[in-house]
Design an enzyme around this catalytic site. Structure first.
Site: not given
Ligand code: DGL
Length: 274
Positions: A44, A74, A191, A193
């Site tokens: 990110g 992502c 995001c 996550h």
């Molecule tokens: N899951 C990723 C997203 O949706 C995370 C990005 C990262 O690795 O910072 O942005």
């Protein structure tokens, strides 16, 4: 038969599992190849060009392993890569759909009563043009205010299986309090996550925000795209999932097993390079 090949799903780490869960619900007959670039997570805060390069390598690895298309699960990778990937794979003889993620500003704008919507995202997603475009398209015309919150600490905490811990709650308290104070009643989880942080957000803020993510909408869109390309698998199920990681497979196995909740059974995780 090409429709019988698995569908690729890519994320920098375990965040895309929140999208995979929706894909499996919507497409129970599909097989999935989930690739987590755990050797490079978090992406990110990396430069645009590096994010683009890592994403291109991951998609190429899924293509080489026989995927029939890829869901870029992502937001950060999608923000910098979708156009390039579609140019690269759109030219081939066989269809190879690239499906990406856009922060769910549209449904949040439709649902807000206060006229203030919050977006929590990585620095990359906030910098990319996709978020600006959806704000301009959906929020600006109705005069809805969009406030952003950013943290580079949340993704690593989810990767470590600490989404419910005190540290995650402290970070969320710090970055989301200004949004709550400004009257935001919708929080876009920008995001993949972040759906795993829902419990911590609720613990800190109760029902202050409705939490909005794109997982279910992307899964429905994926069904339409596969159908249109003649790539929808006819089987009713059960589909399978293979998990690939670029980092230490042992470290990933525990957190993937916890997050996908396969009845406590260890999932099998294989290490690959991209
Ligand atoms: N899951 C990723 C997203 O949706 C995370 C990005 C990262 O690795 O910072 O942005």
């Amino acid at each position: 038969m090409s429709a019988d090949r698995p569908l690729g799903v890519f994320d920098s780490g375990v965040g895309g599992l929140s999208v995979l869960a929706e894909l499996r619900r919507e497409l129970p007959g599909e097989g999935f190849l989930y690739l987590a670039d755990t050797a490079h997570v978090p992406i990110g805060a990396l430069p645009d060009e590096t994010i683009r390069d890592l994403t291109a390598r991951a998609v190429a690895a899924l293509h080489a392993r026989g995927a029939k298309g890829v869901v870029v699960a992502c937001n950060t990778a999608s923000a910098f890569s979708l156009m390039h990937l579609r140019e690269r794979y759109g030219a081939g003889r066989d269809p190879f759909p690239i499906i990406g993620l856009v922060p769910a500003v549209k449904p949040a704008v439709a649902a807000t009563r206060s006229g203030v919507v919050g977006v929590l995202a990585t620095p990359g997603t906030l910098r990319g043009s996709l978020l600006r475009d959806v704000i301009r398209q959906w929020a600006d015309p109705g005069g809805v205010r969009v406030l952003t919150a950013v943290s580079a600490d949340l993704v690593p905490l989810v990767e470590l299986g600490r989404a419910d811990g005190a540290e995650a709650r402290a970070v969320l308290r710090e970055v989301l309090t200004p949004l709550a104070e400004a009257g935001a009643d919708q929080l876009v989880l920008g995001c993949t996550h972040y759906p795993f942080l829902a419990g911590s957000i609720r613990a800190e803020f109760g029902e202050t925000f409705a939490l909005v993510d794109s997982g279910a909408a992307v899964a429905r869109h994926t069904r339409n795209v596969l159908c249109g390309a003649g790539l929808l698998r006819a089987e009713e199920g059960p589909g399978t999932v293979s998990y690939l990681v670029t980092g230490d497979p042992e470290a990933s196995r525990t957190v993937i097993t916890t997050l996908v909740g396969e009845g406590g059974q260890n999932v099998s995780v294989m290490q690959v390079s991209t």
